[in-house]
Each structure stands twice: as C-alpha cells, then as structure tokens.
Enzyme design. Sequence first.
Site, short mmCIF file in Angstrom:
data_model
loop_
_atom_site.label_atom_id
_atom_site.label_comp_id
_atom_site.label_asym_id
_atom_site.label_seq_id
_atom_site.Cartn_x
_atom_site.Cartn_y
_atom_site.Cartn_z
N CYS A 34 39.49 49.68 39.86
CA CYS A 34 38.47 49.22 40.81
C CYS A 34 37.05 49.56 40.32
O CYS A 34 36.08 49.11 40.91
CB CYS A 34 38.71 49.80 42.20
SG CYS A 34 38.44 51.57 42.31
N ASP A 36 35.51 52.52 40.30
CA ASP A 36 34.82 53.63 40.97
C ASP A 36 34.96 54.90 40.14
O ASP A 36 36.05 55.27 39.73
CB ASP A 36 35.42 53.88 42.36
CG ASP A 36 35.23 52.71 43.31
OD1 ASP A 36 34.16 52.08 43.24
OD2 ASP A 36 36.14 52.42 44.09
N CYS A 59 31.62 51.12 44.77
CA CYS A 59 31.33 50.30 45.95
C CYS A 59 30.78 51.16 47.10
O CYS A 59 30.77 52.39 47.02
CB CYS A 59 32.60 49.58 46.38
SG CYS A 59 33.89 50.69 46.96
N CYS A 103 39.26 54.91 47.95
CA CYS A 103 37.95 55.56 47.76
C CYS A 103 37.98 56.97 48.36
O CYS A 103 37.44 57.91 47.77
CB CYS A 103 36.84 54.75 48.40
SG CYS A 103 36.60 53.13 47.62
#
Length: 124
Positions: A34, A36, A59, A103
Amino acid sequence: MLYSDKVMDHFMNPRNVGKLDDADGIGEVGNAKCGDIMKIYIKVDNELISDVKFQTFGCGSAIASSSMATELIKGKPVHQALELTNKAVVEALEGLPAHKIHCSVLAEEAIKCAIEDYQMKKSC
C-alpha cells in the site's frame, strides 16, 4: 461519510509530527503493497514515554493512525505503551474503513518496534 471527524482532524492537524534526534528508541515499519511507511521515535525517562514523534509517508488513514497512536502512548509507562493495540487506535479514531484497518496495525507495530529498540539499547 467515509471518515470520522476524528480521523479528519488527526489527518488535517496531526499531533507529534517530526523527528527526535536524541530518541531512545526508533521503530520503522512499512507496507510495500500500500506504500505506507511509518517511523516512530520515543524518548523515555524513568520508564515513562516523555516524548514521541512520528514521520509517516502514506495515506490519510496512515497519518491519522500515527498521530492518534502517539497521543495514546505519550506520558504512559513503557509497559503500558507496549499493550497498545490497533483496535484501540481504531476506537480512538471513531472507526476506519475496513480496507484501511492495516494503517492502525502499522501504527501498533511501529510503536512496538520503537519500544523493542529502546529495550535492546538499554540492556547493552
């Protein structure tokens, strides 16, 4: 609405952003899938987390999760900070979309890595 007001607040006005040059522990985790990357810095005095900063590339959910996680451990004893779960981060943010839960997992892992780094340095 996809994101809670709390998520938006921590994304738009993140707390504890930055770097601690004299950090006692640093934890860095990332998810190539992703994109991150989170880096958490902790300062420990008498087994209390006296300061904590983060740098996150990712994000809005990743930034909000990092911000909230640092708020949840600041001023807490190290052993208590180690118990922080991604679930507690999600609850404090008043929810995250299912596809963004990872996250909060990264935030939990980064904090655990920073504490482990601190404990390893301390025992040397």
